[in-house]
Design a protein around this motif. Structure first.
Motif, PDB file in Angstrom:
ATOM      1  N   UNK A 162       0.756  -1.240  -0.005  1.00 43.87           N
ATOM      2  CA  UNK A 162       0.000   0.010  -0.134  1.00 43.87           C
ATOM      3  C   UNK A 162       0.927   1.245  -0.039  1.00 43.87           C
ATOM      4  N   UNK A 163       0.739   2.088  -1.052  1.00 45.11           N
ATOM      5  CA  UNK A 163       1.444   3.359  -1.212  1.00 45.11           C
ATOM      6  C   UNK A 163       0.828   4.387  -0.774  1.00 45.11           C
ATOM      7  N   UNK A 164       1.422   5.490   0.143  1.00 51.14           N
ATOM      8  CA  UNK A 164       1.162   6.862   0.206  1.00 51.14           C
ATOM      9  C   UNK A 164       2.032   7.527  -0.717  1.00 51.14           C
ATOM     10  N   UNK A 165       2.261   9.073  -0.412  1.00 51.62           N
ATOM     11  CA  UNK A 165       3.151   9.794  -1.345  1.00 51.62           C
ATOM     12  C   UNK A 165       4.568   9.372  -0.847  1.00 51.62           C
ATOM     13  N   UNK A 166       4.869   9.324   0.212  1.00 58.23           N
ATOM     14  CA  UNK A 166       6.201   9.072   0.862  1.00 58.23           C
ATOM     15  C   UNK A 166       6.539   7.562   1.401  1.00 58.23           C
ATOM     16  N   UNK A 167       5.638   7.099   2.058  1.00 53.88           N
ATOM     17  CA  UNK A 167       5.748   5.896   2.687  1.00 53.88           C
ATOM     18  C   UNK A 167       4.987   4.738   2.171  1.00 53.88           C
ATOM     19  N   UNK A 168       5.557   3.679   2.257  1.00 51.47           N
ATOM     20  CA  UNK A 168       4.697   2.479   1.764  1.00 51.47           C
ATOM     21  C   UNK A 168       4.623   1.578   2.923  1.00 51.47           C
ATOM     22  N   UNK A 169       3.509   0.761   2.998  1.00 51.62           N
ATOM     23  CA  UNK A 169       3.411  -0.334   3.961  1.00 51.62           C
ATOM     24  C   UNK A 169       2.895  -1.755   3.390  1.00 51.62           C
ATOM     25  N   UNK A 170       3.429  -2.745   3.624  1.00 48.71           N
ATOM     26  CA  UNK A 170       3.210  -3.991   3.242  1.00 48.71           C
ATOM     27  C   UNK A 170       2.827  -4.755   4.091  1.00 48.71           C
ATOM     28  N   UNK A 171       1.343  -5.171   3.807  1.00 48.45           N
ATOM     29  CA  UNK A 171       0.553  -6.260   4.608  1.00 48.45           C
ATOM     30  C   UNK A 171       0.945  -7.664   4.595  1.00 48.45           C
ATOM     31  N   UNK A 172       1.740  -8.440   5.516  1.00 47.72           N
ATOM     32  CA  UNK A 172       1.806  -9.716   5.196  1.00 47.72           C
ATOM     33  C   UNK A 172       0.943 -10.509   5.777  1.00 47.72           C
ATOM     34  N   UNK A 209      10.229   3.057  -3.735  1.00 49.75           N
ATOM     35  CA  UNK A 209      11.033   1.902  -3.708  1.00 49.75           C
ATOM     36  C   UNK A 209      10.129   0.798  -4.081  1.00 49.75           C
ATOM     37  N   UNK A 210       8.868   0.594  -4.117  1.00 52.38           N
ATOM     38  CA  UNK A 210       8.019  -0.219  -4.161  1.00 52.38           C
ATOM     39  C   UNK A 210       6.758  -0.251  -5.073  1.00 52.38           C
ATOM     40  N   UNK A 211       6.095  -1.002  -5.680  1.00 50.51           N
ATOM     41  CA  UNK A 211       5.065  -0.942  -6.513  1.00 50.51           C
ATOM     42  C   UNK A 211       3.751  -1.577  -5.686  1.00 50.51           C
ATOM     43  N   UNK A 212       2.860  -0.695  -5.645  1.00 49.67           N
ATOM     44  CA  UNK A 212       1.540  -1.142  -5.198  1.00 49.67           C
ATOM     45  C   UNK A 212       0.964  -2.077  -5.700  1.00 49.67           C
ATOM     46  N   UNK A 213       0.291  -2.896  -4.893  1.00 52.79           N
ATOM     47  CA  UNK A 213      -0.462  -3.990  -5.346  1.00 52.79           C
ATOM     48  C   UNK A 213      -1.623  -3.497  -6.146  1.00 52.79           C
ATOM     49  N   UNK A 214      -2.186  -4.320  -7.147  1.00 48.72           N
ATOM     50  CA  UNK A 214      -3.143  -4.072  -7.653  1.00 48.72           C
ATOM     51  C   UNK A 214      -4.092  -5.408  -7.970  1.00 48.72           C
ATOM     52  N   UNK A 215      -5.117  -5.402  -7.748  1.00 49.56           N
ATOM     53  CA  UNK A 215      -5.962  -4.510  -6.937  1.00 49.56           C
ATOM     54  C   UNK A 215      -5.563  -4.859  -5.337  1.00 49.56           C
ATOM     55  N   UNK A 216      -6.040  -3.667  -4.455  1.00 52.95           N
ATOM     56  CA  UNK A 216      -5.991  -3.906  -3.213  1.00 52.95           C
ATOM     57  C   UNK A 216      -7.247  -4.577  -2.598  1.00 52.95           C
TER      58      UNK A 216
END
Length: 167
Positions: free
Chosen positions: A9-19, A35-42
């Motif tokens: 999940x990406x914001x403008x600056x920070x990304x969080x990864x749900x495991x 540095x990451x690519x957002x998952x699609x679809x969430x």
């Protein structure tokens, strides 16, 4: 939802990864959004987390979603430490020593440091708000290290003059 999977999940600056494992979030990881690519679809849960993350980055109250977090296997000390993290107001900090005293372990700053390093849900349980003596920026094991810790504190409105380690 069964098995294991991850969602970025990406914001403008920070990304969080749900495991995810068997329908529970077992870990949340941090990264720089670039540095990451957002998952699609969430998933619905991840979409709620993204909305909260965007509010957080806009310095608004994030209202973190009630995710199905897995607290199994945690020690009582870690659970108590995580709950205490949520009591630290946004944009402020406590030292490892202060946390140790609050948790009934005076002199247990190292134990608190280990608990913060074991925090599986950074940002939601804001271990970045725990600093060394005198406001020193120490110990942030999440991805991005000390620079991520500083960025999160800045997003919360922490003031450099009040935190010597926040340049």
């Amino acid at each position: 939802m069964s098995g294991s999977r991850s969602e970025w999940v990406c914001g403008a600056q920070i990304a969080l990864c749900l495991r995810w494992e068997d329908g529970l979030v077992v870990r949340i990881e941090t990264a720089w959004a670039e540095d990451v690519r957002e998952t699609d679809p969430l998933s619905e849960a991840a979409s709620g987390l993204q909305a909260a993350l965007l509010r957080y980055e806009a310095r608004l109250k994030p209202d973190w979603p009630d995710l199905p977090l897995d607290f199994s296997g945690m020690s009582d000390f870690l659970r108590n430490a995580l709950e205490e993290l949520r009591r630290i107001p946004s944009g402020t900090t406590r030292t490892y020593g202060e946390m140790a005293a609050i948790l009934g372990r005076p002199g247990g700053a190292q134990a608190v440091g280990r608990a913060m390093g074991a925090n599986p849900f950074p940002v939601l349980y804001p271990c970045h708000r725990v600093v060394g003596a005198g406001g020193a920026m120490t110990g942030f094991s999440a991805s991005g290290g000390i620079e991520m810790k500083k960025a999160l504190l800045r997003l919360e409105g922490a003031e450099q003059g009040l935190l010597p380690g926040l340049e």
